[in-house]
Motif scaffolding. Structure first.
Motif, short mmCIF file in Angstrom:
data_model
loop_
_atom_site.label_atom_id
_atom_site.label_comp_id
_atom_site.label_asym_id
_atom_site.label_seq_id
_atom_site.Cartn_x
_atom_site.Cartn_y
_atom_site.Cartn_z
N GLU A 47 0.81 -1.22 0.00
CA GLU A 47 0.00 0.00 0.00
C GLU A 47 0.85 1.28 0.00
OE1 GLU A 47 -1.56 -2.82 1.85
OE2 GLU A 47 -2.27 -2.81 -0.22
N THR A 48 2.17 1.14 -0.03
CA THR A 48 3.05 2.30 -0.18
C THR A 48 3.75 2.25 -1.53
OG1 THR A 48 3.42 2.54 2.21
CG2 THR A 48 5.07 3.51 0.75
N LEU A 49 4.40 1.14 -1.84
CA LEU A 49 5.07 0.98 -3.13
C LEU A 49 4.25 0.12 -4.09
CD1 LEU A 49 8.77 0.34 -2.03
CD2 LEU A 49 7.67 2.51 -2.60
N ILE A 50 3.50 -0.81 -3.53
CA ILE A 50 2.71 -1.72 -4.39
C ILE A 50 1.39 -2.04 -3.69
CG2 ILE A 50 4.73 -2.76 -5.48
CD1 ILE A 50 2.93 -4.88 -2.96
N HIS A 51 0.52 -2.71 -4.42
CA HIS A 51 -0.68 -3.32 -3.83
C HIS A 51 -0.78 -4.74 -4.37
CE1 HIS A 51 -4.69 -3.92 -2.22
NE2 HIS A 51 -5.07 -4.35 -3.41
N SER A 52 -1.09 -5.69 -3.50
CA SER A 52 -1.23 -7.07 -3.95
C SER A 52 -2.43 -7.72 -3.30
CB SER A 52 0.03 -7.88 -3.60
OG SER A 52 0.11 -8.10 -2.20
N LYS A 53 -2.96 -8.73 -3.97
CA LYS A 53 -4.07 -9.49 -3.44
C LYS A 53 -3.99 -10.93 -3.95
CE LYS A 53 -8.28 -9.12 -4.88
NZ LYS A 53 -8.47 -10.51 -5.40
N PRO A 54 -4.50 -11.88 -3.15
CA PRO A 54 -4.51 -13.27 -3.60
C PRO A 54 -5.68 -13.53 -4.55
CG PRO A 54 -5.39 -13.12 -1.38
CD PRO A 54 -4.95 -11.74 -1.75
N ASP A 55 -5.86 -14.79 -4.95
CA ASP A 55 -6.96 -15.15 -5.84
C ASP A 55 -8.31 -14.69 -5.28
OD1 ASP A 55 -5.59 -16.47 -7.95
OD2 ASP A 55 -5.25 -18.19 -6.63
N PRO A 56 -9.25 -14.32 -6.14
CA PRO A 56 -9.19 -14.37 -7.61
C PRO A 56 -8.39 -13.19 -8.17
CG PRO A 56 -11.29 -13.48 -6.88
CD PRO A 56 -10.58 -13.90 -5.64
N PRO A 57 -7.89 -13.33 -9.41
CA PRO A 57 -7.08 -12.27 -10.00
C PRO A 57 -7.88 -10.98 -10.16
CG PRO A 57 -6.97 -14.29 -11.29
CD PRO A 57 -8.05 -14.48 -10.29
N PRO A 58 -7.26 -9.82 -9.88
CA PRO A 58 -7.94 -8.54 -10.10
C PRO A 58 -7.94 -8.19 -11.58
CG PRO A 58 -5.73 -8.15 -9.32
CD PRO A 58 -5.91 -9.63 -9.31
N GLU A 59 -8.62 -7.12 -11.90
CA GLU A 59 -8.70 -6.68 -13.29
C GLU A 59 -7.36 -6.19 -13.80
OE1 GLU A 59 -10.99 -3.16 -15.76
OE2 GLU A 59 -12.04 -4.10 -14.08
N ARG A 60 -6.57 -5.57 -12.91
CA ARG A 60 -5.30 -4.97 -13.34
C ARG A 60 -4.19 -5.41 -12.38
NH1 ARG A 60 -6.79 -0.20 -12.85
NH2 ARG A 60 -7.50 0.18 -14.99
N TYR A 61 -3.08 -5.93 -12.90
CA TYR A 61 -1.90 -6.25 -12.09
C TYR A 61 -0.69 -6.31 -13.01
CZ TYR A 61 -2.68 -11.04 -13.77
OH TYR A 61 -2.87 -12.14 -14.57
N GLU B 56 1.72 -24.08 2.00
CA GLU B 56 0.77 -23.96 0.89
C GLU B 56 1.21 -22.84 -0.06
OE1 GLU B 56 -3.99 -23.04 0.10
OE2 GLU B 56 -3.20 -23.17 2.14
N PHE B 57 1.19 -23.10 -1.37
CA PHE B 57 1.53 -22.09 -2.35
C PHE B 57 0.31 -21.20 -2.62
CE2 PHE B 57 4.78 -25.27 -3.33
CZ PHE B 57 5.90 -24.46 -3.43
N ILE B 58 0.56 -19.87 -2.57
CA ILE B 58 -0.52 -18.90 -2.76
C ILE B 58 -0.10 -17.91 -3.83
CG2 ILE B 58 -1.97 -17.15 -1.64
CD1 ILE B 58 -1.36 -18.50 1.03
N ASP B 59 -0.99 -17.65 -4.77
CA ASP B 59 -0.73 -16.65 -5.81
C ASP B 59 -1.11 -15.26 -5.32
OD1 ASP B 59 0.19 -18.48 -7.71
OD2 ASP B 59 -1.85 -18.94 -8.40
N PHE B 60 -0.16 -14.30 -5.48
CA PHE B 60 -0.44 -12.90 -5.17
C PHE B 60 -0.27 -12.09 -6.45
CE2 PHE B 60 0.52 -14.47 -0.94
CZ PHE B 60 -0.36 -13.76 -0.13
N TYR B 61 -1.28 -11.29 -6.77
CA TYR B 61 -1.28 -10.46 -7.98
C TYR B 61 -0.88 -9.05 -7.57
CZ TYR B 61 -3.77 -14.51 -9.69
OH TYR B 61 -4.12 -15.81 -10.02
N VAL B 62 0.25 -8.59 -8.11
CA VAL B 62 0.88 -7.36 -7.63
C VAL B 62 0.76 -6.24 -8.66
CG1 VAL B 62 3.02 -6.34 -6.75
CG2 VAL B 62 2.52 -8.77 -6.32
N LEU B 63 0.32 -5.07 -8.18
CA LEU B 63 0.24 -3.87 -9.00
C LEU B 63 1.22 -2.84 -8.44
CD1 LEU B 63 -1.20 -2.27 -11.29
CD2 LEU B 63 -2.82 -1.47 -9.53
N LYS B 64 2.12 -2.37 -9.30
CA LYS B 64 3.10 -1.37 -8.85
C LYS B 64 2.45 0.01 -8.81
CE LYS B 64 6.03 -2.48 -12.13
NZ LYS B 64 7.25 -2.51 -12.97
N ARG B 65 2.81 0.79 -7.81
CA ARG B 65 2.30 2.15 -7.70
C ARG B 65 2.96 3.03 -8.77
NH1 ARG B 65 1.19 4.90 -1.90
NH2 ARG B 65 -0.45 6.31 -2.61
#
Length: 290
Positions: free
Chosen positions: A121-135, A146-155
């Motif tokens: 929330e300072t340099l990036i924003h990420s979230k796990p499944d389901p995938p967001p519209e933009r990353y 457990e393996f977890i997918d994180f979808y990362v959007l750079k600020r």
């Protein structure tokens, strides 16, 4: 006149002596039992000592066993290579944990000031499944098996910020995120290696369920330190060192990191970074509109 033989009755003293002899016989038996017990104890003790000595020999590795090799000393003829090797050892996590606790190794360039940057929330924003519209990219850490997918959007402005302050400042990313996740994100956003050090959740202090970043334990002069973070709880111990930014989620028009770049241009003439923060905040509305 014939004298009759007289049967003399033993005197009292003789009877006493006999009684005393009879009373002593049980004591002899007891003393024999005690002596036998003592002998058994010492024999058992000697046997135990022998057993433990054998176990110690079995448990001690022999240098002659296959698999053990004597390491040869590495000769470094070039002084620059020696200094680089020493710096690499000093910056290693093991060395830091032994000598610096949760802090940082000594500055490689003492004239540099230090910038602590938050990650999420300072340099990036990420979230796990389901995938967001933009990353921008995906990381897949293994957390608790457990393996977890994180979808990362750079600020917006992330690369510009690192480039702008990378030469003048020591950059330290200090995140409350787990190392398994955050290290993968940092590998993606810092291909040039501009970030000097990385600190994760295990370097934070947990207070009332909040993760606090105590800059006083970082082995840095607080007058030469600033932290950029969206969460006031993170810098509650040193609010005078903090430049607050708005949390980032998915606004592609976001300009907060451009404002951070302007702050460091503004702070260049201040010796004490706390004075720079104080003065900049007082002009914050004008700076945000510029």
């Amino acid at each position: 006149m014939v004298a009759k033989p007289i049967n003399k009755t033993p005197t009292k003293s003789v009877k006493d002596r006999r009684n005393r002899r009879r009373k002593k016989s049980p004591l002899k038996h007891v003393s024999n039992v005690v002596a036998s017990i003592n002998r058994s104890f010492f024999i058992c003790q000697r046997r135990l000592v022998k057993i433990f000595n054998k176990l110690a020999k079995i448990g001690t590795p022999s240098h002659r066993k296959r698999g053990f090799q004597i390491l040869k000393k590495c000769k470094i003829e070039d002084e620059e290579e020696a200094e680089a090797a020493a710096a690499e050892i000093a910056s290693s996590p093991v060395c830091r944990s032994l000598f610096h606790s949760n802090g940082l190794p000594p500055l490689s360039c003492p004239e540099k000031k230090t910038v602590f940057l938050d990650l999420d929330e300072t340099l990036i924003h990420s979230k796990p499944d389901p995938p967001p519209e933009r990353y921008d990219f995906v990381v897949r850490p293994r957390i608790e098996g457990e393996f977890i997918d994180f979808y990362v959007l750079k600020r917006p402005g992330l690369e510009e910020l690192l480039d702008a302050i990378g030469e003048k400042f020591e950059i330290v990313v200090f995140t409350a995120g787990l190392k398994e996740y955050a290290s993968l994100v940092l590998d993606k956003i810092d291909p040039k290696g501009l970030i000097s050090h990385r600190l994760y959740r295990d370097s934070c202090k947990e207070m009332d369920g909040k993760f606090v970043k105590d800059l006083s334990e970082m082995e840095r002069d607080l007058s030469r330190v600033v932290i950029v973070d969206d969460n006031p709880n993170a810098y509650m111990f040193q609010p005078e060192n903090a430049l607050t930014v708005r949390p980032f989620v998915d606004d592609i028009q976001d300009q907060e990191l451009q404002r951070v770049i302007r702050f460091f241009e503004f702070a260049d003439c201040f010796e004490d970074m706390r004075d720079a923060v104080k003065n900049y905040i007082s002009y914050a509305p004008a700076n945000q509109n510029s």
